[in-house]
Write a protein that holds these residues in place. Sequence first.
Motif, PDB file in Angstrom:
ATOM      1  N   TYR A 114       0.850  -1.188   0.000  1.00  0.00           N
ATOM      2  CA  TYR A 114       0.000   0.000   0.000  1.00  0.00           C
ATOM      3  C   TYR A 114       0.887   1.239   0.000  1.00  0.00           C
ATOM      4  O   TYR A 114       2.078   1.175   0.324  1.00  0.00           O
ATOM      5  N   LEU A 115       0.294   2.365  -0.384  1.00  0.00           N
ATOM      6  CA  LEU A 115       1.018   3.631  -0.430  1.00  0.00           C
ATOM      7  C   LEU A 115       0.742   4.436   0.826  1.00  0.00           C
ATOM      8  O   LEU A 115      -0.412   4.577   1.241  1.00  0.00           O
ATOM      9  N   LYS A 116       1.801   4.990   1.423  1.00  0.00           N
ATOM     10  CA  LYS A 116       1.649   5.865   2.582  1.00  0.00           C
ATOM     11  C   LYS A 116       2.628   7.015   2.442  1.00  0.00           C
ATOM     12  O   LYS A 116       3.847   6.807   2.389  1.00  0.00           O
ATOM     13  N   ASN A 117       2.068   8.228   2.377  1.00  0.00           N
ATOM     14  CA  ASN A 117       2.885   9.439   2.199  1.00  0.00           C
ATOM     15  C   ASN A 117       3.781   9.333   0.967  1.00  0.00           C
ATOM     16  O   ASN A 117       4.947   9.760   0.981  1.00  0.00           O
ATOM     17  N   GLY A 118       3.253   8.715  -0.094  1.00  0.00           N
ATOM     18  CA  GLY A 118       3.982   8.601  -1.346  1.00  0.00           C
ATOM     19  C   GLY A 118       4.993   7.478  -1.395  1.00  0.00           C
ATOM     20  O   GLY A 118       5.670   7.298  -2.406  1.00  0.00           O
ATOM     21  N   LYS A 166       4.712   0.668   0.934  1.00  0.00           N
ATOM     22  CA  LYS A 166       4.931  -0.076   2.171  1.00  0.00           C
ATOM     23  C   LYS A 166       4.160  -1.381   2.126  1.00  0.00           C
ATOM     24  O   LYS A 166       3.260  -1.571   1.315  1.00  0.00           O
ATOM     25  N   LYS A 167       4.533  -2.272   3.051  1.00  0.00           N
ATOM     26  CA  LYS A 167       3.864  -3.561   3.147  1.00  0.00           C
ATOM     27  C   LYS A 167       3.138  -3.671   4.476  1.00  0.00           C
ATOM     28  O   LYS A 167       3.667  -3.257   5.509  1.00  0.00           O
ATOM     29  N   VAL A 168       1.953  -4.230   4.439  1.00  0.00           N
ATOM     30  CA  VAL A 168       1.203  -4.505   5.658  1.00  0.00           C
ATOM     31  C   VAL A 168       1.146  -6.020   5.837  1.00  0.00           C
ATOM     32  O   VAL A 168       0.844  -6.758   4.903  1.00  0.00           O
ATOM     33  N   HIS A 169       1.460  -6.464   7.038  1.00  0.00           N
ATOM     34  CA  HIS A 169       1.412  -7.883   7.370  1.00  0.00           C
ATOM     35  C   HIS A 169       0.038  -8.218   7.947  1.00  0.00           C
ATOM     36  O   HIS A 169      -0.431  -7.545   8.881  1.00  0.00           O
ATOM     37  N   ILE A 170      -0.589  -9.233   7.403  1.00  0.00           N
ATOM     38  CA  ILE A 170      -1.926  -9.643   7.847  1.00  0.00           C
ATOM     39  C   ILE A 170      -1.799 -10.856   8.755  1.00  0.00           C
ATOM     40  O   ILE A 170      -1.221 -11.878   8.366  1.00  0.00           O
ATOM     41  N   VAL A 171      -2.319 -10.735   9.979  1.00  0.00           N
ATOM     42  CA  VAL A 171      -2.278 -11.840  10.941  1.00  0.00           C
ATOM     43  C   VAL A 171      -3.696 -12.107  11.439  1.00  0.00           C
ATOM     44  O   VAL A 171      -4.597 -11.277  11.277  1.00  0.00           O
ATOM     45  N   PRO A 201       3.682  -2.323   9.502  1.00  0.00           N
ATOM     46  CA  PRO A 201       2.260  -2.254   9.845  1.00  0.00           C
ATOM     47  C   PRO A 201       1.598  -3.637   9.846  1.00  0.00           C
ATOM     48  O   PRO A 201       1.961  -4.515   9.055  1.00  0.00           O
ATOM     49  N   ILE A 202       0.636  -3.802  10.751  1.00  0.00           N
ATOM     50  CA  ILE A 202      -0.044  -5.086  10.937  1.00  0.00           C
ATOM     51  C   ILE A 202      -1.549  -4.876  10.860  1.00  0.00           C
ATOM     52  O   ILE A 202      -2.094  -3.953  11.481  1.00  0.00           O
ATOM     53  N   GLN A 203      -2.218  -5.740  10.105  1.00  0.00           N
ATOM     54  CA  GLN A 203      -3.677  -5.775  10.074  1.00  0.00           C
ATOM     55  C   GLN A 203      -4.128  -7.092  10.710  1.00  0.00           C
ATOM     56  O   GLN A 203      -3.631  -8.155  10.358  1.00  0.00           O
ATOM     57  N   VAL A 204      -5.086  -7.017  11.633  1.00  0.00           N
ATOM     58  CA  VAL A 204      -5.549  -8.205  12.353  1.00  0.00           C
ATOM     59  C   VAL A 204      -6.957  -8.559  11.863  1.00  0.00           C
ATOM     60  O   VAL A 204      -7.868  -7.727  11.923  1.00  0.00           O
ATOM     61  N   ILE A 205      -7.118  -9.777  11.378  1.00  0.00           N
ATOM     62  CA  ILE A 205      -8.419 -10.256  10.891  1.00  0.00           C
ATOM     63  C   ILE A 205      -8.915 -11.370  11.802  1.00  0.00           C
ATOM     64  O   ILE A 205      -8.185 -11.883  12.647  1.00  0.00           O
TER      65      ILE A 205
END
Length: 291
Positions: A20-24, A27-32, A137-141
């Motif tokens: 994903y893009l953040k401030n141009g 970046k990668k977000v890890h999904i756990v 960054p981490i996303q929790v599902i």
Amino acid sequence: IFIPLQLQITEQTSLAQESYLKNGAQKKVHIVVKNTPFQISLALSGNMFADSIIDFNVLTLEANLLYDSYDEKPVGFINTIPLDYSARIDHKDSSKCVLDVTIKILSSQHEDSLFKIRLRAIDPVSKQCFCEAATSPIQVISKPEVIKKMNQPKKKRTRDERVFDVLTQIEARLDKQQKTLDDLQRDSVSQKSIQNTDSCGDPLELAFKNLASALNNISQEERPHKIRHVLERNPKEFSMQLVEHMNTVWMEGFQFSCNVTHFQSDVPQFDQSFESSLELESFCKQLFDLS
């Protein structure tokens, strides 16, 4: 010789990763998955002094869950701590360790926020932080199946579906506007009713004036027919009660008319009441004759 101590994250495991893009910046977000452990591999590099050894046998690791935001605000909690972790030191190299981490909250419970974990290497005696690092960054599902739904391409909506949605939104706005108009109309009627009650006094006075006005609008020739029509359309008990009430009105009105006759010309405000009393007196006479 002073060599700065650094804490490095060499690996961060997850169920899946998304870019994903953040401030141009990319970046990668890890999904756990919530309540499912994942691992963070750490390594210490450098030292406070060249002849000293500072590793994970000496330092204590501290981990805190933060929001992935510019202010890095900690995730609050009431009863349950949102982050659980334990460290496993590499028995061959004590400058390395693996952290087993479990996150106990969902991103969806926090407005779909992303999280990150801040790691700090602390002296257990002085409580001094020698170095720190933060995860990606981490996303929790809630469960692994959610990833499949996230990766499924969205179905292209037909023109009829889009039109239907627009019409539904318009209908909802019209219903809301109609409700507002109904409320305004209801308030207006209520206000008028209050004003009428205030101006006319009690309900008996209002009924008295309405009856007098109705009588004034009927000619002398039509009154017997009208009165007879009213009596025929209602039960006999109604007629008897009406006669009884009219008898009271007649007697009071007759007495009132006698009392005000001698000063009627001097007090103009009694004209209407006097005329109404005479009309009611005539009505009562006709009612008694018909009943």
